[in-house]
Design a protein around this motif. Structure first.
Motif, mmCIF file in Angstrom:
data_model
loop_
_atom_site.group_PDB
_atom_site.id
_atom_site.type_symbol
_atom_site.label_atom_id
_atom_site.label_comp_id
_atom_site.label_asym_id
_atom_site.label_seq_id
_atom_site.Cartn_x
_atom_site.Cartn_y
_atom_site.Cartn_z
ATOM 1 N N ALA A 304 0.859 -1.508 0.063
ATOM 2 C CA ALA A 304 0.091 -0.163 0.194
ATOM 3 C C ALA A 304 0.994 0.761 -0.212
ATOM 4 C CB ALA A 304 -1.215 -0.154 1.048
ATOM 5 N N SER A 305 0.350 1.903 -0.992
ATOM 6 C CA SER A 305 0.956 3.561 -1.195
ATOM 7 C C SER A 305 0.873 4.533 -0.996
ATOM 8 C CB SER A 305 1.638 3.207 -2.320
ATOM 9 O OG SER A 305 3.084 4.149 -3.018
ATOM 10 N N ASP A 306 0.926 5.741 -0.507
ATOM 11 C CA ASP A 306 0.625 7.260 -1.306
ATOM 12 C C ASP A 306 0.628 7.850 -2.182
ATOM 13 O OD1 ASP A 306 3.037 7.990 0.013
ATOM 14 O OD2 ASP A 306 2.003 9.726 1.272
ATOM 15 N N GLY A 307 1.307 6.718 -3.185
ATOM 16 C CA GLY A 307 1.855 7.576 -4.398
ATOM 17 C C GLY A 307 3.318 7.722 -3.763
ATOM 18 N N ILE A 308 4.046 8.343 -2.932
ATOM 19 C CA ILE A 308 5.613 7.830 -2.625
ATOM 20 C C ILE A 308 6.165 7.058 -2.208
ATOM 21 C CG2 ILE A 308 6.698 9.615 -1.847
ATOM 22 C CD1 ILE A 308 5.320 11.874 -1.564
ATOM 23 N N GLY A 309 5.558 6.371 -1.123
ATOM 24 C CA GLY A 309 6.130 5.292 -0.436
ATOM 25 C C GLY A 309 5.134 4.777 0.184
ATOM 26 N N ASP A 310 5.947 3.608 0.752
ATOM 27 C CA ASP A 310 4.411 2.697 2.033
ATOM 28 C C ASP A 310 3.829 3.974 3.168
ATOM 29 O OD1 ASP A 310 3.484 1.329 3.535
ATOM 30 O OD2 ASP A 310 5.400 0.120 3.168
ATOM 31 N N ILE A 311 2.379 3.117 2.934
ATOM 32 C CA ILE A 311 1.895 3.483 3.907
ATOM 33 C C ILE A 311 1.829 3.873 5.637
ATOM 34 C CG2 ILE A 311 -0.715 3.989 4.491
ATOM 35 C CD1 ILE A 311 -1.653 4.034 1.641
ATOM 36 N N LEU A 312 2.715 2.440 5.909
ATOM 37 C CA LEU A 312 2.289 2.115 7.286
ATOM 38 C C LEU A 312 3.617 2.696 7.713
ATOM 39 C CD1 LEU A 312 2.415 -2.108 6.508
ATOM 40 C CD2 LEU A 312 1.026 -0.440 7.640
ATOM 41 N N ASP A 313 4.197 3.960 6.583
ATOM 42 C CA ASP A 313 5.852 4.581 7.192
ATOM 43 C C ASP A 313 4.956 5.663 7.285
ATOM 44 O OD1 ASP A 313 7.384 2.275 7.428
ATOM 45 O OD2 ASP A 313 8.191 3.094 5.018
ATOM 46 N N LEU A 314 4.229 6.158 6.789
ATOM 47 C CA LEU A 314 3.286 7.399 7.703
ATOM 48 C C LEU A 314 3.433 8.217 8.708
ATOM 49 C CD1 LEU A 314 1.416 8.640 4.166
ATOM 50 C CD2 LEU A 314 3.216 9.054 5.089
ATOM 51 N N GLN A 315 3.721 8.876 9.165
ATOM 52 C CA GLN A 315 3.983 9.354 10.694
ATOM 53 C C GLN A 315 2.058 10.319 10.697
ATOM 54 O OE1 GLN A 315 4.688 9.272 14.238
ATOM 55 N NE2 GLN A 315 3.019 9.926 14.493
ATOM 56 N N PRO A 316 0.991 9.973 11.370
ATOM 57 C CA PRO A 316 -0.500 10.754 10.573
ATOM 58 C C PRO A 316 0.385 12.372 11.870
ATOM 59 C CG PRO A 316 -0.586 8.537 11.317
ATOM 60 C CD PRO A 316 0.998 8.548 11.793
ATOM 61 N N ARG A 317 0.063 13.600 11.300
ATOM 62 C CA ARG A 317 -0.243 14.329 11.982
ATOM 63 C C ARG A 317 -1.541 14.971 13.022
ATOM 64 N NH1 ARG A 317 0.763 15.347 6.517
ATOM 65 N NH2 ARG A 317 -0.814 16.513 6.254
ATOM 66 N N ASP A 318 -2.596 13.922 11.986
ATOM 67 C CA ASP A 318 -4.334 14.465 12.580
ATOM 68 C C ASP A 318 -4.796 13.706 12.847
ATOM 69 O OD1 ASP A 318 -6.479 15.367 11.118
ATOM 70 O OD2 ASP A 318 -5.884 17.099 13.057
ATOM 71 N N LEU A 319 -5.968 13.700 13.343
ATOM 72 C CA LEU A 319 -6.790 12.612 13.627
ATOM 73 C C LEU A 319 -7.103 12.173 11.974
ATOM 74 C CD1 LEU A 319 -7.663 10.913 15.830
ATOM 75 C CD2 LEU A 319 -9.725 12.543 16.627
ATOM 76 N N HIS A 320 -7.835 12.841 11.734
ATOM 77 C CA HIS A 320 -8.177 12.841 10.649
ATOM 78 C C HIS A 320 -8.386 13.670 9.222
ATOM 79 C CE1 HIS A 320 -12.228 12.090 12.894
ATOM 80 N NE2 HIS A 320 -12.267 13.159 12.961
ATOM 81 N N GLN A 321 -6.924 13.112 8.994
ATOM 82 C CA GLN A 321 -5.685 12.844 8.192
ATOM 83 C C GLN A 321 -5.931 12.718 7.356
ATOM 84 O OE1 GLN A 321 -1.375 13.028 8.444
ATOM 85 N NE2 GLN A 321 -1.273 12.911 6.842
ATOM 86 N N ARG A 322 -6.001 12.920 5.605
ATOM 87 C CA ARG A 322 -6.616 11.975 4.597
ATOM 88 C C ARG A 322 -5.409 11.732 3.446
ATOM 89 N NH1 ARG A 322 -12.269 13.288 2.905
ATOM 90 N NH2 ARG A 322 -13.255 14.536 4.706
ATOM 91 N N VAL A 323 -5.178 10.933 3.063
ATOM 92 C CA VAL A 323 -4.371 10.247 2.251
ATOM 93 C C VAL A 323 -4.435 10.227 0.751
ATOM 94 C CG1 VAL A 323 -4.238 8.236 2.924
ATOM 95 C CG2 VAL A 323 -2.001 9.206 2.510
#
Length: 355
Positions: A304-323
């Motif tokens: 699973a990717s957000d178009g740049i890299g692995d979604i599992l590596d993303l550090q959330p900034r906000d409770l309802h952050q979109r991706v």
């Protein structure tokens, strides 16, 4: 010769979800059983929600309420019911320190008169709720983290906003022609089908692995006019429009992320909900939808990717952050990343600043 014999009767598999969870717990001698019991609670909540979804047409539970959720979406009656069931199932057990629901703006604290626990429960109570009134598949998504802030007190935003790589478990339930619960604790992906005659989830899909090559792609073609050049070229590649020697993937799109993800998990393919000119950060929520399904996908051999890299590596900034989301067979997702890198470098640079 007067000897009696007993006929053998062939029985279906009776490996219940409780038995399966206990068997996995038994592989970890230091396990306390808290996670096991939390997964039991999730399974029970799924049964209660399934009971209402299967009788919605005769139970006065179809239709919208007069309220909107935090995203400005009209809440359906089943949305509210599912949200309340999950919260009430877990607010008093001593296993959860804090909860977060896609239907609420803020964290859902454990009531003061109940003892908090060691796990964080994040959930989307009813994914695809726009499909409720037309009797199409819908689902529920769960994500579980360990509490990381010190002390034995109640959970905080820091406990909730952890990267998906820190998840200890994730699950989803799909309510369709049958009700299935699919979960992973980081040791493979296993699917259970609800037998309504006995009220038990029985193991039906052990050790799920995404088949390759993928058969399907799932995307909302109605947003084509808003897509970036990279997405348009990628979807054309999936359709093999400029390659007569390659067979196109079949398009299947229900409009419920769980339903599309589940089909592609079992049959192979890619689900994508990209960013576009109207939604530069995508539509799907990172913590409630993308992280838990990315966790399950990874355990099933997908990506699973957000178009740049692995979604599992993303550090959330906000409770309802979109991706943005690209999820499925690795070779297909990596192909999507390649098209974005080739055609959408400016967008990627802007998005990376907000990532």
């Amino acid at each position: 010769r007067g000897e009696s014999s007993t006929a053998m009767v062939s029985l279906p598999s009776l490996f219940t979800i409780e038995r399966h969870i206990l068997a996995q717990q038994g592989q970890h001698p230091g396990a306390t059983g808290r996670l096991t019991n939390l997964l039991y609670d999730i399974a029970l909540a799924a049964k209660l929600i399934a009971r209402e979804t299967t009788r919605a047409g005769i139970a006065n539970i179809l239709g919208a309420t007069s309220a909107e959720n935090v995203h400005g979406e009209m809440q359906q009656k089943l949305d509210v019911y599912a949200d309340q069931v999950i919260f009430r199932m877990n607010d008093h057990t001593g296993r959860v320190c804090v909860m977060a629901s896609e239907e609420h703006d803020d964290l859902l604290p454990i009531p003061a008169h109940h003892q908090p626990g060691y796990y964080v429960l994040i959930y989307d109570p009813l994914d695809g709720s726009s499909n409720i009134d037309v009797n199409a598949s819908i689902g529920t998504i769960f994500a579980i983290h360990r509490k990381i802030t010190p002390g034995d007190g109640r959970g905080t935003m820091e406990d909730v906003l952890q990267p998906g790589s820190k998840l200890v478990a994730a699950a989803y339930v799909i309510y369709g022609s049958s009700t299935m619960l699919v979960y992973s604790t980081g040791e493979g992906v296993h699917g259970f089908t609800l037998d309504p005659s006995v009220g038990e989830f029985l193991l039906s899909h052990p050790n799920i692995q995404v088949p390759s090559p993928g058969q399907y792609y799932s995307v909302n073609h109605g947003r084509h006019k808003y897509w970036s050049p990279g997405i348009r070229h990628f979807v054309a590649w999936l359709q093999a429009l400029e390659d007569n020697d390659r067979s196109p993937l079949e398009n299947r799109y229900i409009g419920s992320m769980i339903a599309d993800f589940h089909r592609n998990l079992l049959r192979g393919g890619i689900f994508l909900y990209p960013a576009d000119e109207r939604r530069p950060d995508g539509k799907l929520r990172l913590t409630y939808e993308a992280q838990p399904l990315a966790f399950i996908a990874a355990q099933a051999g997908a990506y699973a990717s957000d178009g740049i890299g692995d979604i599992l590596d993303l550090q959330p900034r906000d409770l309802h952050q979109r991706v943005p989301v690209f999820m499925g067979n690795r070779e297909l997702v990596e192909q999507a990343e390649w098209f974005l890198q080739r055609y959408d470098r400016d967008w990627l640079a802007e998005y990376a600043k907000r990532r």
